[in-house]
Design a protein around this motif. Sequence first.
Motif, PDB file in Angstrom:
ATOM      1  N   HIS A 142       1.144 -24.568  -7.199  1.00  0.00           N
ATOM      2  CA  HIS A 142       2.316 -25.353  -7.251  1.00  0.00           C
ATOM      3  C   HIS A 142       2.311 -26.538  -8.235  1.00  0.00           C
ATOM      4  CE1 HIS A 142       5.753 -26.858  -4.662  1.00  0.00           C
ATOM      5  NE2 HIS A 142       5.306 -27.920  -5.446  1.00  0.00           N
ATOM      6  N   LEU A 143       3.320 -26.540  -9.065  1.00  0.00           N
ATOM      7  CA  LEU A 143       3.351 -27.636 -10.161  1.00  0.00           C
ATOM      8  C   LEU A 143       4.542 -28.572  -9.755  1.00  0.00           C
ATOM      9  CD1 LEU A 143       2.614 -26.090 -13.504  1.00  0.00           C
ATOM     10  CD2 LEU A 143       1.157 -27.382 -12.448  1.00  0.00           C
ATOM     11  N   GLN A 144       4.258 -30.090  -9.529  1.00  0.00           N
ATOM     12  CA  GLN A 144       5.398 -30.773  -9.560  1.00  0.00           C
ATOM     13  C   GLN A 144       5.861 -31.329 -10.864  1.00  0.00           C
ATOM     14  OE1 GLN A 144       4.296 -34.310  -6.859  1.00  0.00           O
ATOM     15  NE2 GLN A 144       6.549 -34.557  -6.516  1.00  0.00           N
ATOM     16  N   LYS A 145       6.978 -31.565 -10.834  1.00  0.00           N
ATOM     17  CA  LYS A 145       7.653 -32.159 -12.179  1.00  0.00           C
ATOM     18  C   LYS A 145       7.452 -33.545 -12.104  1.00  0.00           C
ATOM     19  CE  LYS A 145      11.632 -28.866 -11.798  1.00  0.00           C
ATOM     20  NZ  LYS A 145      13.202 -28.784 -11.613  1.00  0.00           N
ATOM     21  N   LEU A 155       5.108 -22.671 -24.612  1.00  0.00           N
ATOM     22  CA  LEU A 155       4.175 -21.686 -24.408  1.00  0.00           C
ATOM     23  C   LEU A 155       4.005 -20.765 -25.577  1.00  0.00           C
ATOM     24  CD1 LEU A 155       5.124 -20.636 -20.754  1.00  0.00           C
ATOM     25  CD2 LEU A 155       3.026 -21.695 -21.480  1.00  0.00           C
ATOM     26  N   THR A 156       5.362 -20.608 -26.169  1.00  0.00           N
ATOM     27  CA  THR A 156       5.166 -19.918 -27.551  1.00  0.00           C
ATOM     28  C   THR A 156       4.153 -20.380 -28.426  1.00  0.00           C
ATOM     29  OG1 THR A 156       7.420 -19.091 -27.115  1.00  0.00           O
ATOM     30  CG2 THR A 156       6.814 -18.792 -29.467  1.00  0.00           C
ATOM     31  N   LEU A 157       4.292 -21.825 -28.561  1.00  0.00           N
ATOM     32  CA  LEU A 157       3.323 -22.460 -29.532  1.00  0.00           C
ATOM     33  C   LEU A 157       1.904 -22.243 -29.058  1.00  0.00           C
ATOM     34  CD1 LEU A 157       5.360 -25.782 -30.135  1.00  0.00           C
ATOM     35  CD2 LEU A 157       4.544 -24.107 -31.998  1.00  0.00           C
ATOM     36  N   GLN A 158       1.625 -22.066 -27.716  1.00  0.00           N
ATOM     37  CA  GLN A 158       0.299 -21.857 -27.447  1.00  0.00           C
ATOM     38  C   GLN A 158      -0.038 -20.297 -27.384  1.00  0.00           C
ATOM     39  OE1 GLN A 158      -0.152 -24.100 -23.642  1.00  0.00           O
ATOM     40  NE2 GLN A 158      -1.112 -25.605 -25.206  1.00  0.00           N
ATOM     41  N   ASP A 159       0.836 -19.681 -28.049  1.00  0.00           N
ATOM     42  CA  ASP A 159       0.279 -18.229 -28.353  1.00  0.00           C
ATOM     43  C   ASP A 159       0.594 -17.228 -27.210  1.00  0.00           C
ATOM     44  OD1 ASP A 159      -0.429 -18.695 -31.015  1.00  0.00           O
ATOM     45  OD2 ASP A 159      -2.353 -19.329 -30.200  1.00  0.00           O
ATOM     46  N   GLU A 174      -1.987 -28.868 -17.741  1.00  0.00           N
ATOM     47  CA  GLU A 174      -2.323 -28.412 -16.496  1.00  0.00           C
ATOM     48  C   GLU A 174      -1.724 -26.996 -16.276  1.00  0.00           C
ATOM     49  OE1 GLU A 174      -1.124 -29.798 -11.868  1.00  0.00           O
ATOM     50  OE2 GLU A 174      -0.545 -31.290 -13.407  1.00  0.00           O
ATOM     51  N   LEU A 175      -0.774 -26.716 -16.716  1.00  0.00           N
ATOM     52  CA  LEU A 175       0.060 -25.228 -16.679  1.00  0.00           C
ATOM     53  C   LEU A 175      -0.939 -24.508 -17.619  1.00  0.00           C
ATOM     54  CD1 LEU A 175       1.912 -23.293 -15.906  1.00  0.00           C
ATOM     55  CD2 LEU A 175       3.383 -24.186 -17.991  1.00  0.00           C
ATOM     56  N   THR A 176      -1.302 -24.932 -18.614  1.00  0.00           N
ATOM     57  CA  THR A 176      -2.291 -23.992 -19.429  1.00  0.00           C
ATOM     58  C   THR A 176      -3.643 -23.606 -18.843  1.00  0.00           C
ATOM     59  OG1 THR A 176      -1.565 -25.077 -21.368  1.00  0.00           O
ATOM     60  CG2 THR A 176      -3.316 -23.763 -21.777  1.00  0.00           C
ATOM     61  N   ALA A 177      -4.186 -24.726 -18.045  1.00  0.00           N
ATOM     62  CA  ALA A 177      -5.540 -24.438 -17.306  1.00  0.00           C
ATOM     63  C   ALA A 177      -5.067 -23.411 -16.234  1.00  0.00           C
ATOM     64  CB  ALA A 177      -5.920 -25.610 -16.820  1.00  0.00           C
TER      65      ALA A 177
END
Lengths: 406, 120
Positions: free
Chosen positions: B101-104, B20-24, B110-113
Amino acid sequence: MSIDVESKLLIVDDLPENLLALEALIRGPGRTVYRATSAEEALALLLDHEFALAILDVQMPGMNGFELAELMRGTERTRHIPIIFVSAAGRELNYAFRGYESGAVDFLHKPLDPHAVTSKVTVFVDLHRHRKALGQEMEKLAAAHHKQKELVEQLRQAQRKLEHAVRMRDDFMSMVSHELRTPLNTLYLETQLRQMHLSKGKLESFAPDRLPAMIERDQRQIRNMVRLIDDMLDVTRMRRDALSIQPQPVDLAALARAVVEGLRQQAEAAGSMIALEAPGELRGVWDEFRIEQVLTNLLTNALRYGRGKPVEMMVSEAGGIARITVRDQGIGIAPEDQERIFEQFERTDDSRKHASGLGLGLYITRKIVGLHNGRVEVQSTPGQGALFRVELPLQADAKTATQARA
Amino acid sequence: MNVLIVDDNVAAADLLQELLTLQDHTARCAYTAQQALDAAAAEHFDAALIDLTLPDFPGSEVARRLRSATGEAHPKLLVAISGFSVEDAAGAGARALFDHHLQKPIDIAELTAILSSAPH
């Protein structure tokens, strides 16, 4: 309807020649005639046999025919036997037989008319045969009905067992895939991070001095997944009682040293260390791969629940029994859970929230130890760590799980 | 965005933070439910990614406590993470506590979206 029924006929007369004459008239195929020369003799026969018809001479010394008939009507067993009285015509007709209304009663008058005798007897015998055959059919029907009910119940039980098994399998699959996703997630995040580093030109992440740690992290996740799959397959085999051991000469002390060495990095990662106390050599005949699994399971648990404090393993031998103890100083196990932890994971609802891992390690451990004719036990006080002790006879017989269970 | 990552799997949480840090974004990790609640009380987060299986109490309970009685959450966006599918992970009541809800294994795209679709 089958009417293959034997009809027993009772004839009672104090004069043997009358009995002989009567018997000659009424005997026939499917009929057995019993003779009694007194009411007392008749009562004895009535106790032993089920009669289709009784022909009673009214005038007998001692108990007469009417008195005998009254006794018969007063007993459940003989109440429904049809009775034909034989009397001297015109003389006893004024006798009122009190049991008349309670069952079939008829009269024959002396001198006997052979046609009247045979036709009356035939009517009662046919009646008896039909009633009897009907009863048999009813019994058969009732038995068939009972059997059918039993079968339906058996089917229901089988269905319940199947449904339970399917549910167990579904829960199990769900648990396995959940547990696999944890190391898979870490691995996938690693690769996505590397991809991002690459795309942003951050090549310092791939510097040679950082690569060994990166590889070790990946391998740890992969080992986790392999172990999960192995455990899953072992449990599947155990459920089919198909897990077998192949005992070979093994040096348990050397095996213990190798397992401890293999777990050194994992111990460090947990902030712990494993101290091993073992003789130079401890030879026995066991399934080396399975015993290695036991040692690994116990040590992995000790590291996982050991709160980062040192773990001790001791290997020794006394009286033909090899003894392995693994002691941690971790969270410990509550007394009420100390038997349960050896059971295979069954109910998932609660464990889904709390448990990490499949909950199969100790189940597999106990199965393997059992296949070696050994035993495993735990001593623990919550908050003060746990001590697992495994005892293995030096010589294990090759056997399957089925035999071990017996 | 400032993101709170709640996962007892330290390696996975730290990796997510780095990603996440790399994505600002900015991100902080909490390894227990209690740490998550303490962090949310001390600092403003735009989103929380919460693993449903935590050592001290369930992730759904963390979400429940982050939501006020009116149903408004602080942080505003609550994302559940679990090894189970959304149907198997929790009852309908617990599912309703989360926005997503995100499945591992977690797919970062997907998370970024999800994060970028959230109102700021």
